[in-house]
Each structure stands twice: as C-alpha cells, then as structure tokens.
Scaffold this active site. Structure first.
Site, short mmCIF file in Angstrom:
data_model
loop_
_atom_site.label_atom_id
_atom_site.label_comp_id
_atom_site.label_asym_id
_atom_site.label_seq_id
_atom_site.Cartn_x
_atom_site.Cartn_y
_atom_site.Cartn_z
N GLY A 124 23.93 -10.35 52.67
CA GLY A 124 22.67 -11.01 52.31
C GLY A 124 21.71 -10.16 51.54
O GLY A 124 21.10 -9.23 52.09
N GLU A 127 16.91 -13.90 48.36
CA GLU A 127 15.94 -14.69 49.13
C GLU A 127 15.47 -15.85 48.26
O GLU A 127 15.74 -15.87 47.05
CB GLU A 127 14.75 -13.80 49.53
CG GLU A 127 15.17 -12.68 50.46
CD GLU A 127 14.03 -11.76 50.87
OE1 GLU A 127 12.86 -12.03 50.50
OE2 GLU A 127 14.31 -10.77 51.56
N THR A 158 26.78 -16.67 51.23
CA THR A 158 28.14 -17.14 51.50
C THR A 158 28.48 -16.77 52.95
O THR A 158 28.36 -15.60 53.32
CB THR A 158 29.12 -16.51 50.49
OG1 THR A 158 28.67 -16.84 49.18
CG2 THR A 158 30.54 -17.02 50.68
N GLU A 363 26.16 -13.35 41.98
CA GLU A 363 26.26 -11.89 41.81
C GLU A 363 25.72 -11.43 40.46
O GLU A 363 26.29 -10.57 39.79
CB GLU A 363 27.69 -11.40 42.07
CG GLU A 363 28.08 -11.67 43.50
CD GLU A 363 29.33 -10.97 43.96
OE1 GLU A 363 29.59 -9.86 43.48
OE2 GLU A 363 30.02 -11.54 44.80
N THR A 365 23.36 -13.45 37.20
CA THR A 365 23.60 -14.48 36.17
C THR A 365 24.11 -13.83 34.87
O THR A 365 24.02 -12.61 34.70
CB THR A 365 22.28 -15.22 35.87
OG1 THR A 365 21.36 -14.25 35.35
CG2 THR A 365 21.69 -15.88 37.11
C1 LIG Z 1 27.38 -20.62 45.75
C2 LIG Z 1 26.51 -19.40 45.80
C3 LIG Z 1 26.85 -18.34 46.63
C4 LIG Z 1 26.02 -17.22 46.71
N1 LIG Z 1 26.36 -16.22 47.60
C5 LIG Z 1 25.49 -15.18 47.77
C6 LIG Z 1 25.75 -14.18 48.77
O1 LIG Z 1 26.77 -14.23 49.47
N2 LIG Z 1 24.83 -13.21 48.94
C7 LIG Z 1 23.69 -13.12 48.20
O2 LIG Z 1 22.90 -12.21 48.42
N3 LIG Z 1 23.43 -14.05 47.23
C8 LIG Z 1 24.29 -15.08 47.01
N4 LIG Z 1 24.02 -16.03 46.05
C9 LIG Z 1 22.79 -15.93 45.27
C10 LIG Z 1 23.02 -15.56 43.81
O3 LIG Z 1 23.43 -14.23 43.71
C11 LIG Z 1 21.73 -15.88 43.06
O4 LIG Z 1 21.63 -17.29 42.98
C12 LIG Z 1 21.70 -15.27 41.66
O5 LIG Z 1 21.60 -13.89 41.74
C13 LIG Z 1 20.55 -15.82 40.81
O6 LIG Z 1 19.34 -15.77 41.50
P1 LIG Z 1 18.40 -17.07 41.56
O7 LIG Z 1 19.25 -18.20 41.99
O8 LIG Z 1 17.22 -16.77 42.39
O9 LIG Z 1 17.97 -17.33 40.06
P2 LIG Z 1 16.70 -16.69 39.32
O10 LIG Z 1 16.70 -15.22 39.48
O11 LIG Z 1 15.47 -17.44 39.72
O12 LIG Z 1 17.04 -17.03 37.81
C14 LIG Z 1 16.74 -18.30 37.23
C15 LIG Z 1 17.09 -18.20 35.73
O13 LIG Z 1 16.25 -17.21 35.11
C16 LIG Z 1 17.06 -16.26 34.47
N5 LIG Z 1 16.44 -14.93 34.55
C17 LIG Z 1 15.91 -14.31 35.66
N6 LIG Z 1 15.46 -13.10 35.33
C18 LIG Z 1 15.69 -12.92 34.01
C19 LIG Z 1 15.46 -11.85 33.09
N7 LIG Z 1 14.89 -10.70 33.46
N8 LIG Z 1 15.84 -12.03 31.80
C20 LIG Z 1 16.44 -13.19 31.40
N9 LIG Z 1 16.68 -14.22 32.22
C21 LIG Z 1 16.32 -14.09 33.51
C22 LIG Z 1 18.39 -16.29 35.20
O14 LIG Z 1 19.43 -15.79 34.40
C23 LIG Z 1 18.52 -17.77 35.48
O15 LIG Z 1 19.03 -18.43 34.34
C24 LIG Z 1 24.85 -17.15 45.93
C25 LIG Z 1 24.52 -18.21 45.07
C26 LIG Z 1 25.31 -19.33 45.01
C27 LIG Z 1 24.91 -20.46 44.09
#
Ligand SMILES: Cc1cc2nc3c(=O)[nH]c(=O)nc-3n(C[C@H](O)[C@H](O)[C@H](O)COP(=O)(O)OP(=O)(O)OC[C@H]3O[C@@H](n4cnc5c(N)ncnc54)[C@H](O)[C@@H]3O)c2cc1C
Length: 380
Positions: A124, A127, A158, A363, A365
């Site tokens: 985890g 957030e 996950t 992990e 984007t």
């Molecule tokens: C099915 C699934 C399983 C997951 N499993 C885990 C897990 O086991 N453990 C865990 O810790 N997390 C997990 N995650 C979380 C995942 O790692 C995050 O969703 C991911 O890192 C993106 O964070 P966010 O969703 O908050 O998007 P945000 O950070 O809010 O991003 C939103 C958009 O803004 C863009 N963006 C953000 N910052 C920038 C920047 N500086 N420059 C350009 N673009 C930017 C992003 O690319 C994206 O398009 C999981 C997510 C899913 C959907």
C-alpha cells in the site's frame, strides 16, 4: 545481447501455460462478471513455485531470475490479465519489498508463507489524494515506546481485503520530506487494521482492488522494514522492479490479443476470402507483431540490468511505458479485427481491451514514466 531462453526457462513457461489453461481459462469470464477473487488459486500456484518466483530457495521460493519472472506473468496474462495483475502485485511488490528490505527475522517469518501461497500479499502506497504524487501521503505512524500507531487509509490496493501480509508506506516525518516516510509490514488480524471498500472496475475485475484502513493500529517496532525514514527510497526501488512486472503483464495481454486476432482473421471470411488476406487487416497484425517484439526486447533489457543489480530506473520505465501502450493498441486493434463479435463477451478480445488499460495507469502512469525517463536523460 542474447536473450535466448534456457531449457529450464522454456520448461517453466510451458508449465505456467498449462496451469493457466487448466486452472484459469475455464473460469475467467465468470470470475470477471462476478468480480470474484480466486483466493484458492494462490495455493495451487504456490505449489508450483509461482508465488515466490524471485525468492531464494532458502526462504521457500523458486530462486529464479527476472527472465523467468517475465515469462510467468506473461503466460498468465495471455489468458487472464486479472490473475496476472494479482500474481504481479504479490510477487514483485509485497514479497519483493520484504525480500529486499526486511531483516533476517522478517524474511524467515513472512517469505515462506508468501512463497507457498499460504498468505496473499498486498502493498500500500497510494491514497485517495496521492497517487502519482505519493510523497504527499497523509497516512501516519507515530511512535509510542516500542510501538508505532498507524492511522489513515490507503486506496486502490491490490488485495486490500484478502491480503494477509501487507507492506504499507506511511508518514513518520514531515510532509514532503523524502526521509519522512517509513515502511511497515502488518498482518491481517492486527487490531485497528481492516479492508474497506472494494472498487467496481472496468477491467482486471477478478483482481481485488480495495482500501486498507488503519484506525489506531498498533504495531511493534519490529514490524518496521529497514530504517525509519527509508520508506520512500525503498518504494521507488520496488517500483523499478514492479515496472518490469507490469510490462510483462502488458506483454502477455498484447500477445493474447494478437494470437486471438491471427486465428480469427484466418477463419473469418468476408467477400469470399479470409479477412487476413485484406491488407487493412494483415497490416494491423504486422504492427502488433513488430511492437510486441520491441516491447519484449526492452523488457528483457530491463530484466538483464535488474538481474545484474545495475541501475534500471530509466530502462524499466521505458519498458513499462512502451509495453503498456503496445498492449492497449494491440487489444484495441484486436477488437477491430473481430468486428461486431469483438464487442461481445463470447470472444476473448473485449476482456484484453478492458484489462490492458490498467497497464498504462498502475505502478505509475504513462505520463509519470515519461517524466522519469526525461528527467534521467536530461540530467546528463
Ligand atoms: C487496478 C488497480 C490496482 C492498483 N494496485 C495498487 C497497489 O497494489 N498498491 C498501490 O499502492 N497502488 C495501487 N494502484 C494505484 C495506482 O498505482 C495509481 O492509480 C496510479 O499511480 C495513478 O495514481 P492516481 O490514480 O491517483 O492518478 P493521479 O496521480 O491523480 O493522475 C491523474 C492523471 O494526471 C496525470 N499526472 C499526474 N501527475 C502528473 C505530472 N507530474 N505530469 C503529467 N501528468 C501527471 C496522470 O498521468 C494521470 O493521467 C492501483 C490502481 C489500480 C487502478
């Protein structure tokens, strides 16, 4: 560079292929429809050594390298991305974090349970308001004598509900201080720790994604992984390997979509001939095959660096970014090749299409991978 597979590697890939055909293929659409998390599969996969692929044999693992690990995740994902994602999170996030940063006592206590599939692992970091920007996390741990008290919620985790051994990153110092984050291992059943809301997702539906809730959760100081304040650095290192893992997941989905497309395009007749004989279709397959080959080479390049313990951040970000975009493109084109049938649940490609999208998000984007790559290129 020579990435020829060893005899043992080829045998492992075949074993995983057989496992996926027997244990996953018959159930995958039902599991997907019902968002059923197949917990028992972890035990069966554990018996084959798939739950501790990178864990040394002395801790009950298979003691294999990242080369074989890519094949394990790839072969599962060719059949089902959801199970591929779950196996990836278990192996390369939770288990690997304990392997890389746990002390001897922690490794002996947790790794055999994880590697056998007796326990499901979760990790985890994310957030609700801090995904890409993990440094601003709000979940805290405050020290009280020999204990730490954890408070806060992690989202999108996950195995957030089913994970029995959980590695959690929390704030132990000041906001935005990269030395203000620490990692703890917490066991299910610890008072104050529970699973929360399960997400209803577009794809990867039988991989459980849920909240981790910590409400005055008291853990002994022996649960700290590494030193206090090292958590963020540890997490970034774990994500270097995790990106190879998601790249392998993406590669498997892309290959699954291509295999299905090749078969269907040779069978489906329109205008008196198989649609594979139309250049518009065969060129799609040529693009898929070329991009898949390139993605695979990048992944093996990253795996090679990781196996040799050389710096891998840039190449693993490239491999993850490229393979996941290829996966989305290949599965999108696969739906197109299947035409109307591709839009139904009677054929496998709509699931590849839905599952693939996660690879460009989880992990880190695609945008964050580009940020990592650009930062490392431009600093020189
Ligand atoms: C099915 C699934 C399983 C997951 N499993 C885990 C897990 O086991 N453990 C865990 O810790 N997390 C997990 N995650 C979380 C995942 O790692 C995050 O969703 C991911 O890192 C993106 O964070 P966010 O969703 O908050 O998007 P945000 O950070 O809010 O991003 C939103 C958009 O803004 C863009 N963006 C953000 N910052 C920038 C920047 N500086 N420059 C350009 N673009 C930017 C992003 O690319 C994206 O398009 C999981 C997510 C899913 C959907």
């Amino acid at each position: 560079m020579n990435f020829d597979k060893s005899e043992n590697h080829v045998m492992i890939a075949q074993m995983v292929r057989d496992f996926a055909e027997k244990e996953i293929r018959p159930h995958l659409m039902k599991w997907d429809e019902e968002q059923f998390f197949p917990r028992d599969l972890f035990r069966k996969a554990g018996e084959l050594g798939l739950m501790g692929v990178l864990v040394p044999t002395e801790y009950g693992g298979s003691g294999l390298s990242y080369f074989e690990y890519i094949s394990v995740i790839e072969e599962i994902a060719k059949v089902c991305g959801s199970v591929g994602l779950s196996f990836a999170a278990h192996n390369s996030l939770c288990t690997n974090h304990i392997l890389e940063f746990g002390n001897e006592e922690q490794k002996k206590k947790y790794l055999p349970r994880l590697a056998s599939g007796e326990a499901v692992g979760a990790w985890g970091l994310t957030e609700a308001n801090t995904g890409s920007d993990a440094m601003r996390m709000k979940c805290t741990a405050k020290q009280e004598g020999d204990y730490w008290i954890i408070n806060g919620t992690k989202n999108w985790i996950t195995h957030g509900i089913s994970g029995e051994i959980v590695v959690v990153l929390v704030r132990t110092g000041e906001l935005l201080d990269s030395h203000g984050i620490s990692a703890f291992v917490v066991e299910r059943g610890t008072p104050g720790f529970s699973g929360g809301k399960k997400e209803n997702k577009l794809g990867m539906r039988s991989s459980e994604t849920a909240e981790l809730i910590f409400d005055n959760c008291k853990v002994h100081k022996s649960q700290l992984l590494g030193k206090e304040g090292e958590g963020f650095k540890q997490a970034m290192k774990i994500l270097d390997g995790g990106r190879i893992s998601i790249g392998a997941l993406a590669l498997g989905i892309a290959k699954g979509a291509m295999d299905a497309s090749v078969k269907y395009s040779k069978e489906r007749q329109q205008f008196g001939k198989p649609i594979s004989e139309f250049q518009g279709i065969s060129f799609k397959i040529a693009d898929m095959a070329t991009e898949i080959e390139a993605a695979e080479l990048l992944l093996y390049q990253a795996a090679d660096l990781k196996n040799k313990k050389l710096p891998v951040t840039t190449v693993s970000a490239m491999a993850k970014y490229y393979a996941s975009e290829v996966s989305v493109r290949a599965s999108t084109e696969a739906v197109q090749i299947f035409g109307g049938y591709g839009y139904t649940k009677d054929f496998p490609v709509e699931k590849f299409y839905r599952d693939s999208k996660l690879c460009t998000i989880g992990e880190g984007t695609s945008e964050i991978q580009k940020l990592v790559i650009a930062r490392n290129i431009l600093k020189n």
